[in-house]
Design a protein around this motif. Structure first.
Motif, short mmCIF file in Angstrom:
data_model
loop_
_atom_site.label_atom_id
_atom_site.label_comp_id
_atom_site.label_asym_id
_atom_site.label_seq_id
_atom_site.Cartn_x
_atom_site.Cartn_y
_atom_site.Cartn_z
N ARG A 88 -1.11 8.57 -6.39
CA ARG A 88 -2.07 9.01 -7.42
C ARG A 88 -2.06 10.52 -7.58
O ARG A 88 -2.19 11.04 -8.69
N ALA A 89 -1.90 11.24 -6.45
CA ALA A 89 -1.85 12.69 -6.52
C ALA A 89 -0.65 13.15 -7.32
O ALA A 89 -0.75 14.09 -8.13
N HIS A 90 0.49 12.50 -7.13
CA HIS A 90 1.70 12.88 -7.87
C HIS A 90 1.49 12.70 -9.37
O HIS A 90 1.85 13.58 -10.17
N GLN A 91 0.91 11.59 -9.76
CA GLN A 91 0.64 11.35 -11.18
C GLN A 91 -0.27 12.43 -11.76
O GLN A 91 -0.01 12.97 -12.85
N LEU A 92 -1.32 12.75 -11.01
CA LEU A 92 -2.27 13.75 -11.49
C LEU A 92 -1.66 15.14 -11.53
O LEU A 92 -1.89 15.91 -12.48
N MET A 93 -0.84 15.48 -10.54
CA MET A 93 -0.22 16.79 -10.48
C MET A 93 0.76 17.01 -11.64
O MET A 93 0.84 18.10 -12.19
N VAL A 94 1.51 15.97 -12.00
CA VAL A 94 2.41 16.07 -13.15
C VAL A 94 1.62 16.39 -14.41
O VAL A 94 2.03 17.23 -15.23
N GLU A 95 0.47 15.74 -14.58
CA GLU A 95 -0.38 15.99 -15.73
C GLU A 95 -0.93 17.42 -15.72
O GLU A 95 -0.98 18.09 -16.77
N ILE A 96 -1.30 17.91 -14.55
CA ILE A 96 -1.85 19.27 -14.43
C ILE A 96 -0.80 20.32 -14.78
O ILE A 96 -1.08 21.29 -15.49
N VAL A 97 0.43 20.14 -14.28
CA VAL A 97 1.50 21.08 -14.59
C VAL A 97 1.80 21.09 -16.09
O VAL A 97 1.99 22.15 -16.70
N ALA A 98 1.83 19.91 -16.70
CA ALA A 98 2.09 19.82 -18.14
C ALA A 98 0.99 20.52 -18.93
O ALA A 98 1.25 21.12 -19.98
N LYS A 99 -0.22 20.48 -18.42
CA LYS A 99 -1.37 21.05 -19.12
C LYS A 99 -1.48 22.56 -18.93
O LYS A 99 -1.79 23.30 -19.87
N HIS A 100 -1.22 23.03 -17.71
CA HIS A 100 -1.49 24.43 -17.39
C HIS A 100 -0.25 25.26 -17.06
O HIS A 100 -0.32 26.50 -17.05
N GLY A 101 0.88 24.62 -16.74
CA GLY A 101 2.10 25.36 -16.48
C GLY A 101 2.08 26.17 -15.20
O GLY A 101 2.80 27.16 -15.08
N GLU A 102 1.28 25.75 -14.20
CA GLU A 102 1.22 26.45 -12.92
C GLU A 102 1.70 25.52 -11.81
O GLU A 102 1.59 24.30 -11.90
N THR A 103 2.24 26.11 -10.75
CA THR A 103 2.67 25.34 -9.59
C THR A 103 1.45 24.75 -8.89
O THR A 103 0.51 25.46 -8.56
N VAL A 104 1.46 23.44 -8.66
CA VAL A 104 0.36 22.76 -7.98
C VAL A 104 0.92 22.00 -6.79
O VAL A 104 2.02 21.44 -6.86
N GLN A 105 0.17 22.01 -5.67
CA GLN A 105 0.67 21.41 -4.44
C GLN A 105 -0.40 20.56 -3.77
O GLN A 105 -1.60 20.81 -3.93
#
Length: 250
Positions: A88-105
């Motif tokens: 679930r974290a992977h799915q959410l992180m992909v969405e966050i990167v697409a939205k904000h363009g920042e590295t998320v971990q």
């Protein structure tokens, strides 16, 4: 322990060490380098690499250098599919990167260090990131402070080696101030640090908590210190919301 069982145990230990050294190198290793890194006998490494190649767990290129094989990818994919939080974290992180363009971990504790379990970046040439699976000193980022927010003072002091309080800049963190920062992070439900692991980075993190309130992981942005205050606050709120969303799944 009988000799044959002892020999098998050593063999398992050496297989684990081979995998560990390949992960540390993060690139194919020559047999000579692998022998030097593990300290195991030459004949033992050659025999184990041969067996691992047959199983598809490692592969050798045209020059004979060794790296992880395709089977390892399959096992990793199985783990991600099975582990609900990571999936679930992977799915959410992909969405966050697409939205904000920042590295998320996504980060978790591993012994007396923490590791990046998942990392997602955009296509921008400038990225601030840590490698997946590399063990990082806990005091170096915001993430580490959140992961220890439910620990007692004595447990924290017992856990962290003295050398881990020294930053890459050479500065040594005061242990009591570090504990106070942990307590503050726990109270406010997020943490933000600047210039600890790298002088040009800002790390902001939010906890992912179990039903009992224990911080089992943290989701974080690694951004430039030049990021405006307005954008920082927006990104921080995004992390807090993501942390709460993932906590609900646990």
């Amino acid at each position: 322990m009988p000799a044959d069982k002892s020999s098998r145990a050593r063999g398992v230990d050496r297989v684990i060490d081979i995998f560990r050294q390949l992960h540390i190198a993060r690139q194919p290793m020559t047999m000579r380098d692998l022998i030097d890194a593990t300290g195991a006998p030459r004949s033992s490494i050659y025999e184990l690499v041969s067996l691992l190649c047959e199983a598809g767990l490692v592969e050798q290129d045209a020059e004979g250098s060794v790296f992880f094989g395709r089977e390892m990818h399959y096992y990793g994919a199985d783990y991600m599919a099975h582990n609900d939080l990571i999936r679930r974290a992977h799915q959410l992180m992909v969405e966050i990167v697409a939205k904000h363009g920042e590295t998320v971990q996504l980060c978790m504790l591993e012994g007396n260090k923490y590791t990046v379990v998942l990392s997602e970046s955009n296509a921008h040439p400038f990225k601030i990131t840590s490698d997946i699976g590399v063990r990082v000193p806990i005091p170096w980022t915001a993430t580490g402070r959140l992961l220890l927010s439910n620990w007692s003072d004595s447990a924290i002091l017992d856990l962290i080696p003295a050398e881990d309080y020294q930053l890459s800049s050479g500065k040594t963190l005061d242990k009591q101030e570090f504990i106070e920062e942990i307590r503050q992070a726990g109270k406010q439900g997020y943490c933000l640090t600047e210039g600890l692991s790298e002088s040009f980075t800002c790390c902001m993190a939010a906890p992912i908590r179990s039903r009992s309130g224990q911080s089992v992981a943290a989701i974080c942005f690694m951004i430039s210190r030049d990021t405006s205050e307005e954008r920082r606050q927006m990104l921080l709120q995004e992390l807090i919301t993501a942390g709460q969303t993932l906590s609900d799944f646990i």
